[in-house]
Enzyme design. Structure first.
Site, short mmCIF file in Angstrom:
data_model
loop_
_atom_site.label_atom_id
_atom_site.label_comp_id
_atom_site.label_asym_id
_atom_site.label_seq_id
_atom_site.Cartn_x
_atom_site.Cartn_y
_atom_site.Cartn_z
N HIS A 122 -75.92 24.08 -86.62
CA HIS A 122 -75.86 23.43 -85.19
C HIS A 122 -76.94 22.43 -85.17
CE1 HIS A 122 -72.92 26.09 -83.53
NE2 HIS A 122 -73.21 27.02 -84.09
N THR A 174 -81.47 28.78 -100.56
CA THR A 174 -81.42 27.48 -99.77
C THR A 174 -81.46 26.39 -100.80
OG1 THR A 174 -83.83 27.72 -100.06
CG2 THR A 174 -83.10 28.65 -98.09
N LYS A 175 -81.53 26.76 -101.89
CA LYS A 175 -81.68 25.65 -103.26
C LYS A 175 -80.62 25.95 -104.15
CE LYS A 175 -86.18 23.97 -102.26
NZ LYS A 175 -87.59 23.93 -103.05
N ARG A 189 -85.31 32.59 -105.57
CA ARG A 189 -85.94 31.93 -106.90
C ARG A 189 -85.13 32.40 -108.25
NH1 ARG A 189 -89.13 36.18 -105.88
NH2 ARG A 189 -90.04 37.20 -107.55
#
Length: 206
Positions: A122, A174-175, A189
């Site tokens: 959002h 997130t990666k 990680r």
């Protein structure tokens, strides 16, 4: 001009069609859409199962497909309102998973329990407007073949989990995770990778 283009170009008509498909302020399609429209637009493979208590918030204006011999377990939610959802063959979507498109899940993928995959974000930058009234952005989440995602993991918009990788329970991805890797933590990680030369899973530096 096609019917779809006509609807999209007329804001009042677009809102009316949307209301016909989905009740106001809801995400779940109307029963007539679930029963009589979706089966003609969405693909369900041979031997695949969508359990009785699954919430299928899927609509005909976005693609949805479930491959052969794949299962979506009870209490999961699948939503293709803002992006397509594709699930490959022999894959299992565990109890309580939430999948919000755009999401691509490969073959032979195991998703454990209570995992969230959301290709949606959002916009919040206009402080004069409630967040729910602001636009949304999307970026496809991809889980390649042969992956295992542990319970309570979260995959954020735009990430790719490479082939035959493991995401530990509770991880927040997130990666991108490279193929043949083990990832843990928040943010996730990589702690192990498969070395093709030694044919061993090896620890990655701290």
């Amino acid at each position: 001009m096609s019917i779809v283009q006509t609807i999209k170009s007329n804001e009042r008509l677009k809102k009316f069609v949307h209301w016909c498909l989905i009740p106001k302020h809801q995400a779940r399609p109307r029963l007539w859409v679930q029963w009589f429209v979706n089966p003609f637009f969405h693909k369900k493979g041979k031997g695949s199962t969508v359990c009785h208590r699954t919430r299928m918030d899927v609509l005909p204006f976005q693609p949805f497909s479930l491959g052969n011999y794949s299962t979506i377990e009870d209490f999961a939610t699948v939503n293709n309102g803002v992006g397509p959802v594709h699930i490959g063959n022999n894959s299992r979507i565990g109890i309580g998973n939430v999948i919000i498109g755009p999401v691509n899940i490969g073959n032979n993928v195991i998703l454990a329990q209570n995992i969230v995959l959301s290709g949606l974000n959002h916009v919040y930058t206009d402080i004069q407007t409630p967040i729910y009234l602001q636009p949304v952005t999307t970026a496809t989440i991809t889980i390649e073949d042969d992956c295992w995602i542990g319970a309570n993991a979260v995959l954020t918009a735009g990430v790719t989990i490479g082939k035959h990788s493991v995401v530990a329970g509770g991880a927040v991805v997130t990666k991108n995770i490279p193929p043949y890797s083990v990832a843990v933590g928040n943010p996730a990680r990589v702690i192990k990778q498969y070395n093709a030369e030694t044919q061993q899973w090896e620890n990655v530096g701290k």
